[in-house]
Motif scaffolding. Sequence first.
Motif, PDB file in Angstrom:
ATOM      1  N   ASN A   1       0.885  -1.048  -0.139  1.00 51.49           N
ATOM      2  CA  ASN A   1       0.105   0.116  -0.145  1.00 51.49           C
ATOM      3  C   ASN A   1       0.808   1.261   0.013  1.00 51.49           C
ATOM      4  O   ASN A   1       1.680   1.257   0.822  1.00 51.49           O
ATOM      5  CB  ASN A   1      -1.029   0.115   1.251  1.00 51.49           C
ATOM      6  CG  ASN A   1      -1.801   1.049   0.950  1.00 51.49           C
ATOM      7  OD1 ASN A   1      -1.390   2.313   1.226  1.00 51.49           O
ATOM      8  ND2 ASN A   1      -3.109   0.958   1.188  1.00 51.49           N
ATOM      9  N   ALA A   2       0.661   2.068  -1.256  1.00 52.14           N
ATOM     10  CA  ALA A   2       1.887   3.342  -1.261  1.00 52.14           C
ATOM     11  C   ALA A   2       0.901   4.342  -1.295  1.00 52.14           C
ATOM     12  O   ALA A   2       0.099   4.649  -1.876  1.00 52.14           O
ATOM     13  CB  ALA A   2       2.476   2.896  -2.527  1.00 52.14           C
ATOM     14  N   GLN A   3       1.576   5.230  -0.634  1.00 53.54           N
ATOM     15  CA  GLN A   3       1.014   6.557  -0.631  1.00 53.54           C
ATOM     16  C   GLN A   3       1.635   7.607  -1.139  1.00 53.54           C
ATOM     17  O   GLN A   3       2.883   7.740  -0.799  1.00 53.54           O
ATOM     18  CB  GLN A   3       0.624   7.190   0.959  1.00 53.54           C
ATOM     19  CG  GLN A   3      -0.268   6.415   1.760  1.00 53.54           C
ATOM     20  CD  GLN A   3      -1.764   6.058   1.378  1.00 53.54           C
ATOM     21  OE1 GLN A   3      -2.176   7.185   1.030  1.00 53.54           O
ATOM     22  NE2 GLN A   3      -2.079   5.033   1.223  1.00 53.54           N
ATOM     23  N   TRP A   4       1.071   8.456  -2.296  1.00 52.80           N
ATOM     24  CA  TRP A   4       1.842   8.909  -3.175  1.00 52.80           C
ATOM     25  C   TRP A   4       1.391  10.605  -3.363  1.00 52.80           C
ATOM     26  O   TRP A   4       0.260  10.726  -2.941  1.00 52.80           O
ATOM     27  CB  TRP A   4       1.738   8.624  -4.650  1.00 52.80           C
ATOM     28  CG  TRP A   4       2.529   7.228  -4.965  1.00 52.80           C
ATOM     29  CD1 TRP A   4       3.246   6.388  -4.224  1.00 52.80           C
ATOM     30  CD2 TRP A   4       2.566   6.560  -6.361  1.00 52.80           C
ATOM     31  NE1 TRP A   4       3.738   5.585  -4.730  1.00 52.80           N
ATOM     32  CE2 TRP A   4       3.450   5.603  -6.040  1.00 52.80           C
ATOM     33  CE3 TRP A   4       1.978   6.851  -7.467  1.00 52.80           C
ATOM     34  CZ2 TRP A   4       3.538   4.691  -7.127  1.00 52.80           C
ATOM     35  CZ3 TRP A   4       2.227   6.044  -8.495  1.00 52.80           C
ATOM     36  CH2 TRP A   4       3.119   5.054  -8.167  1.00 52.80           C
ATOM     37  N   SER A   5       2.333  11.246  -3.811  1.00 54.61           N
ATOM     38  CA  SER A   5       1.853  12.897  -3.799  1.00 54.61           C
ATOM     39  C   SER A   5       2.255  13.245  -5.142  1.00 54.61           C
ATOM     40  O   SER A   5       2.413  12.557  -6.029  1.00 54.61           O
ATOM     41  CB  SER A   5       2.505  13.593  -2.901  1.00 54.61           C
ATOM     42  OG  SER A   5       3.976  13.476  -3.161  1.00 54.61           O
ATOM     43  N   GLY A   6       1.973  14.441  -5.367  1.00 54.52           N
ATOM     44  CA  GLY A   6       2.364  15.162  -7.109  1.00 54.52           C
ATOM     45  C   GLY A   6       3.986  15.015  -7.291  1.00 54.52           C
ATOM     46  O   GLY A   6       4.067  15.376  -8.564  1.00 54.52           O
ATOM     47  N   GLY A   7       4.569  14.485  -6.648  1.00 55.53           N
ATOM     48  CA  GLY A   7       5.885  14.382  -6.910  1.00 55.53           C
ATOM     49  C   GLY A   7       6.569  13.316  -7.639  1.00 55.53           C
ATOM     50  O   GLY A   7       7.643  12.982  -7.937  1.00 55.53           O
ATOM     51  N   ILE A   8       5.418  12.575  -8.187  1.00 58.79           N
ATOM     52  CA  ILE A   8       5.728  11.185  -9.059  1.00 58.79           C
ATOM     53  C   ILE A   8       5.447  11.611 -10.381  1.00 58.79           C
ATOM     54  O   ILE A   8       4.677  12.363 -10.778  1.00 58.79           O
ATOM     55  CB  ILE A   8       4.808  10.208  -8.408  1.00 58.79           C
ATOM     56  CG1 ILE A   8       5.042   9.711  -7.160  1.00 58.79           C
ATOM     57  CG2 ILE A   8       5.075   8.997  -9.217  1.00 58.79           C
ATOM     58  CD1 ILE A   8       6.254   9.333  -6.422  1.00 58.79           C
ATOM     59  N   SER A   9       6.501  11.124 -11.300  1.00 58.11           N
ATOM     60  CA  SER A   9       6.537  11.445 -12.592  1.00 58.11           C
ATOM     61  C   SER A   9       5.283  10.825 -13.441  1.00 58.11           C
ATOM     62  O   SER A   9       4.440   9.927 -13.152  1.00 58.11           O
ATOM     63  CB  SER A   9       7.665  10.817 -13.154  1.00 58.11           C
ATOM     64  OG  SER A   9       7.598   9.403 -13.312  1.00 58.11           O
ATOM     65  N   LYS A  10       4.998  11.564 -14.499  1.00 60.25           N
ATOM     66  CA  LYS A  10       3.931  11.175 -15.394  1.00 60.25           C
ATOM     67  C   LYS A  10       4.067   9.696 -15.588  1.00 60.25           C
ATOM     68  O   LYS A  10       5.076   9.254 -15.977  1.00 60.25           O
ATOM     69  CB  LYS A  10       3.762  12.102 -16.709  1.00 60.25           C
ATOM     70  CG  LYS A  10       3.013  11.592 -17.760  1.00 60.25           C
ATOM     71  CD  LYS A  10       2.930  12.703 -18.840  1.00 60.25           C
ATOM     72  CE  LYS A  10       2.125  12.512 -19.994  1.00 60.25           C
ATOM     73  NZ  LYS A  10       2.063  13.342 -21.138  1.00 60.25           N
ATOM     74  N   ASN A  11       2.969   9.001 -16.002  1.00 64.24           N
ATOM     75  CA  ASN A  11       2.898   7.447 -16.461  1.00 64.24           C
ATOM     76  C   ASN A  11       3.866   6.806 -15.458  1.00 64.24           C
ATOM     77  O   ASN A  11       4.802   6.132 -15.761  1.00 64.24           O
ATOM     78  CB  ASN A  11       3.234   7.338 -17.509  1.00 64.24           C
ATOM     79  CG  ASN A  11       2.200   8.180 -18.776  1.00 64.24           C
ATOM     80  OD1 ASN A  11       1.055   8.180 -18.100  1.00 64.24           O
ATOM     81  ND2 ASN A  11       2.654   8.316 -19.676  1.00 64.24           N
ATOM     82  N   PRO A  12       3.445   6.824 -14.232  1.00 65.39           N
ATOM     83  CA  PRO A  12       4.488   5.929 -13.095  1.00 65.39           C
ATOM     84  C   PRO A  12       4.715   4.545 -13.386  1.00 65.39           C
ATOM     85  O   PRO A  12       3.681   3.869 -13.651  1.00 65.39           O
ATOM     86  CB  PRO A  12       3.881   6.296 -11.734  1.00 65.39           C
ATOM     87  CG  PRO A  12       2.384   6.597 -12.088  1.00 65.39           C
ATOM     88  CD  PRO A  12       2.181   7.232 -13.304  1.00 65.39           C
TER      89      PRO A  12
END
Length: 104
Positions: A59-70
């Motif tokens: 279970n991963a919590q992401w934010s806007g800092g991940i690149s397009k098409n992760p």
Amino acid sequence: MANNSIKIRAKLKEDVVTVKALMTHPMETGNRKDSKGETIPAHFIQEVTCTAAGKEVINAQWSGGISKNPYISFKFKGAKEGDELTLTWVDNKGKSESASVKVS
């Protein structure tokens, strides 16, 4: 099932499953501006969950800092060949997608 927004593989080797997944998503941070100088609204994946044989394995919590098409890759133990693996994401606008694959 997702309509080609998630490509996923799950390979078993010596009791360890390697999962590789590519997700199609714009992943906008909310900090960029368009050609007119207006801010592009934030739109990003917030949560990625993966289950295998009905048990949550990540279970991963992401934010806007991940690149397009992760792209995500991880390994875990405890699955066997033929188990169903499901990857699901939910973004900050409430949209979600999921894809399933059999462990091979």
